[in-house]
Scaffold this motif. Structure first.
Motif, PDB file in Angstrom:
ATOM      1  N   ARG A 204       0.814  -1.219   0.000  1.00 17.21           N
ATOM      2  CA  ARG A 204       0.000   0.000   0.000  1.00 17.21           C
ATOM      3  C   ARG A 204       0.848   1.270   0.000  1.00 17.21           C
ATOM      4  NH1 ARG A 204      -3.858   1.969   4.855  1.00 17.21           N
ATOM      5  NH2 ARG A 204      -4.684   3.834   3.856  1.00 17.21           N
ATOM      6  N   LYS A 205       1.827   1.306   0.870  1.00 16.51           N
ATOM      7  CA  LYS A 205       2.695   2.480   0.981  1.00 16.51           C
ATOM      8  C   LYS A 205       4.133   2.025   0.810  1.00 16.51           C
ATOM      9  CE  LYS A 205      -0.495   5.496   2.293  1.00 16.51           C
ATOM     10  NZ  LYS A 205      -0.753   6.767   1.590  1.00 16.51           N
ATOM     11  N   ASN A 206       4.739   2.405  -0.296  1.00 15.84           N
ATOM     12  CA  ASN A 206       6.158   2.106  -0.496  1.00 15.84           C
ATOM     13  C   ASN A 206       6.688   3.097  -1.521  1.00 15.84           C
ATOM     14  OD1 ASN A 206       5.571   1.179  -3.105  1.00 15.84           O
ATOM     15  ND2 ASN A 206       5.551  -0.966  -2.491  1.00 15.84           N
ATOM     16  N   PRO A 207       7.985   3.061  -1.832  1.00 18.39           N
ATOM     17  CA  PRO A 207       8.517   4.107  -2.713  1.00 18.39           C
ATOM     18  C   PRO A 207       7.762   4.199  -4.053  1.00 18.39           C
ATOM     19  CG  PRO A 207      10.312   2.929  -1.675  1.00 18.39           C
ATOM     20  CD  PRO A 207       9.052   2.184  -1.322  1.00 18.39           C
TER      21      PRO A 207
ATOM     22  N   GLY B 151       7.699  -4.254  -6.238  1.00 17.47           N
ATOM     23  CA  GLY B 151       9.063  -4.360  -5.710  1.00 17.47           C
ATOM     24  C   GLY B 151      10.090  -4.762  -6.754  1.00 17.47           C
ATOM     25  N   ILE B 152       9.712  -4.697  -8.040  1.00 15.63           N
ATOM     26  CA  ILE B 152      10.673  -5.107  -9.082  1.00 15.63           C
ATOM     27  C   ILE B 152      11.837  -4.125  -9.150  1.00 15.63           C
ATOM     28  CG2 ILE B 152      11.038  -5.296 -11.584  1.00 15.63           C
ATOM     29  CD1 ILE B 152       8.275  -6.540 -11.823  1.00 15.63           C
ATOM     30  N   ASP B 153      13.051  -4.666  -9.141  1.00 16.58           N
ATOM     31  CA  ASP B 153      14.255  -3.863  -9.311  1.00 16.58           C
ATOM     32  C   ASP B 153      14.594  -3.852 -10.801  1.00 16.58           C
ATOM     33  OD1 ASP B 153      16.691  -2.686  -9.345  1.00 16.58           O
ATOM     34  OD2 ASP B 153      17.690  -4.145  -8.032  1.00 16.58           O
ATOM     35  N   TRP B 154      14.251  -2.758 -11.468  1.00 18.62           N
ATOM     36  CA  TRP B 154      14.424  -2.711 -12.931  1.00 18.62           C
ATOM     37  C   TRP B 154      15.896  -2.657 -13.350  1.00 18.62           C
ATOM     38  CZ3 TRP B 154      10.705  -4.443 -15.756  1.00 18.62           C
ATOM     39  CH2 TRP B 154       9.388  -4.325 -15.310  1.00 18.62           C
ATOM     40  N   ASP B 215      15.986  -1.119  -0.138  1.00 19.12           N
ATOM     41  CA  ASP B 215      15.471  -2.161   0.757  1.00 19.12           C
ATOM     42  C   ASP B 215      14.036  -2.566   0.416  1.00 19.12           C
ATOM     43  OD1 ASP B 215      17.787  -2.462   2.328  1.00 19.12           O
ATOM     44  OD2 ASP B 215      17.270  -0.685   3.512  1.00 19.12           O
ATOM     45  N   PHE B 216      13.341  -1.746  -0.378  1.00 16.71           N
ATOM     46  CA  PHE B 216      11.956  -2.054  -0.761  1.00 16.71           C
ATOM     47  C   PHE B 216      11.885  -2.905  -2.019  1.00 16.71           C
ATOM     48  CE2 PHE B 216      11.633   1.508   2.038  1.00 16.71           C
ATOM     49  CZ  PHE B 216      10.452   1.287   2.730  1.00 16.71           C
ATOM     50  N   LEU B 217      13.044  -3.167  -2.615  1.00 18.18           N
ATOM     51  CA  LEU B 217      13.057  -3.918  -3.870  1.00 18.18           C
ATOM     52  C   LEU B 217      13.315  -5.399  -3.612  1.00 18.18           C
ATOM     53  CD1 LEU B 217      15.057  -1.419  -6.075  1.00 18.18           C
ATOM     54  CD2 LEU B 217      12.571  -1.725  -5.954  1.00 18.18           C
TER      55      LEU B 217
END
Lengths: 330, 330
Positions: A204-207, B151-154, B215-217
């Motif tokens: 819901r809340k992330n970068p 959360g995909i790290d492109w 850290d969110f990826l």
């Protein structure tokens, strides 16, 4: 009434607390309040707060080791680990894997999380009974560990005073069928879903979806929450007793979530739970989120108020807004 | 062998996908690759990615509604909701409460999360069977919903090509005892815990303990992960078959986690699962994290490869590193 009893036996229990004890007078100073304000307002003498680099998984592992050592249980005899915490270590993988990594338990065992917010432990106990019934698992460790301090909003007077960190573990087996679960009740009323939440931490809340630092803090609308919870809990408890075919005075010990000073008073005043029935560790722990119920259950066990009782009730409210209760024969 | 069978019956299934279909040629352009590169490298034709403001809980609710409508099931007949997703909606309260709020299910029912990373659905199915056995619950909705795209790290070629979003729901009852679970196996090998993770989202990485956007990826060490998983999965599957007292050719349908092109090839080549036994929806979905296994199971159901089979195997690897499998009679 072992008729319809779901067999489960608690064979050991343990707890863990961070080293860092926070006295209420220390919070008086931190929050610029007169001496005695925080103790009076919160009903808490002290609680424990982890340091910023302390680990939730390590604290959980300490509680497991305490439970193992108390009854001289060989770590390798545990064949399943359930984490019953409200807040995760991280988004992926599950918290139980992190706890397993920090523990002396056997690598390769089954592990997963059960999350029902603050009542996760009650749900996990019922889940464990289901696995034990299949006979594929013989001895399960259930551990709840929460570091509420990591999300305390120090600008919010209502919630910042009441939380403490901690962990508790129960080791369970199927037993001989004389002990077990009489009833399990669980309700979620989502009209109260925003009354108690941490908005970050997931999709819901992330970068990518957008977030602020505030989204990582615990937000509680205390008065609304208490009003909604107290309007529903009486009927809920009555339903639990009716389905258990028991009167409140047949319950030897009531182990409630240690939600707040007010919620415990409400149990005594309005629900009629006698002080000698009620486990109350709030004054020296605060609200330990999902770790509260198993920590209070551990207190019941070590103070001789669990084994030998005819019936014990676990009961709690949780973010959601949820109510959960279990009546069991120890 | 209904001897020792844990009764459970899947009475309906449903899925949901975000509107936003991403063709592999679109990723060729996005990632500045020659035409055909992504399709060849990933083995995927298209996958679905939610928009930044799409909701995981809404997608889950759509899958529930699909399952309800398919068999004309009254929403109010569901008395428990289990979320079996890998990534949460937010840190608190549990994801199931958010899904309940978005759904047509009855307010006030029991709801909680079961999280075993990508294999959460298998664990939740066993958990549901445990609740159904108590007769306090009659009809349970299990839903897995994951928005991996968030959360995909492109920057990471290995993992950015393979993920797709989605949700799937199974509605289960106890049944008449002729259908159910023969065996459940679950192993977690934490020496692989860092091979596949999202570090933010809980107590480990947050504004107080320290965190970065990275850290969110989703971080995956693909080669190491595949090497470790493929070295363990053969013994694991053999153990499952041995304990089920079955040969692989007695399993009508194998429903695997759709982890990657390579992992599905490995099942065919090394584990000897015949193409006609294997459910493979990877080409048109990608890896949908915890939603993959129930989505593949839905595919098995609607394509006539579930009911009527003597035995069906669910099997998957998950972050942790975990392995989970269930053999059931449909």
């Amino acid at each position: 009434m072992p008729n319809g009893l779901t067999p489960i036996k608690i064979i050991s229990s343990g707890i863990a607390l961070p080293e860092n004890k926070i006295e209420s007078w220390q919070l008086d100073i931190k929050l610029n309040k007169p001496k005695g304000y925080v103790a009076k307002r919160s009903g808490i003498e002290h609680r424990f707060h982890a340091k910023d680099n302390d680990s939730q998984a390590e604290l959980a592992a300490k509680a497991i080791h305490h439970a193992l050592e108390t009854q001289h249980i060989v770590p390798h005899s545990i064949d399943m680990l359930i984490s019953a915490s409200a807040i995760s270590v991280q988004a992926l993988p599950c918290t139980a894997a992190h706890i397993l990594e920090q523990s002396s338990l056997k690598q390769g065992i089954a592990c997963f999380d059960v999350n029902a917010s603050c009542v996760s432990f009650i749900t996990a106990l019922q889940v464990a009974a289901g696995f034990l019934a299949t006979s594929q698992y013989q001895r399960i460790a259930i551990v709840s560990a929460d570091l509420a301090s990591r999300g305390i909003d120090w600008q919010d007077q209502e919630s910042s005073l009441i939380f403490g960190d901690g962990a508790a573990c129960m080791i369970v087996e199927k037993g001989d069928g004389t002990s077990g679960i009489i009833t399990y009740h669980h309700e979620t009323h989502t009209k109260g879903i925003e009354l108690c939440e941490i908005r970050a931490g997931g999709t819901r809340k992330n970068p990518r979806a957008g977030m602020t630092d505030d989204d990582f803090l615990f937000h509680m609308q205390g008065k609304k929450l208490f009003r909604m919870a107290s309007s529903l809990v009486e009927d809920f408890m009555q339903q639990v007793l009716t389905d258990s075919k028991l009167q409140l005075n047949q319950i030897g010990t009531v182990v409630p979530h240690q939600a707040s000073h007010l919620s415990l008073e409400h149990m005594r005043q309005r629900l009629g739970v006698k002080s000698e029935q009620l486990i109350d560790i709030y004054r020296f722990r605060g609200n330990q989120v999902a770790a509260s119920i198993p920590s209070a259950l551990h207190e019941a066990i070590i103070s001789g108020r669990f084994y030998g009782q005819p019936n014990v009730m676990l009961i709690g409210t949780a973010a959601g807004l949820a109510f959960c209760s279990m009546v069991l024969i120890p």
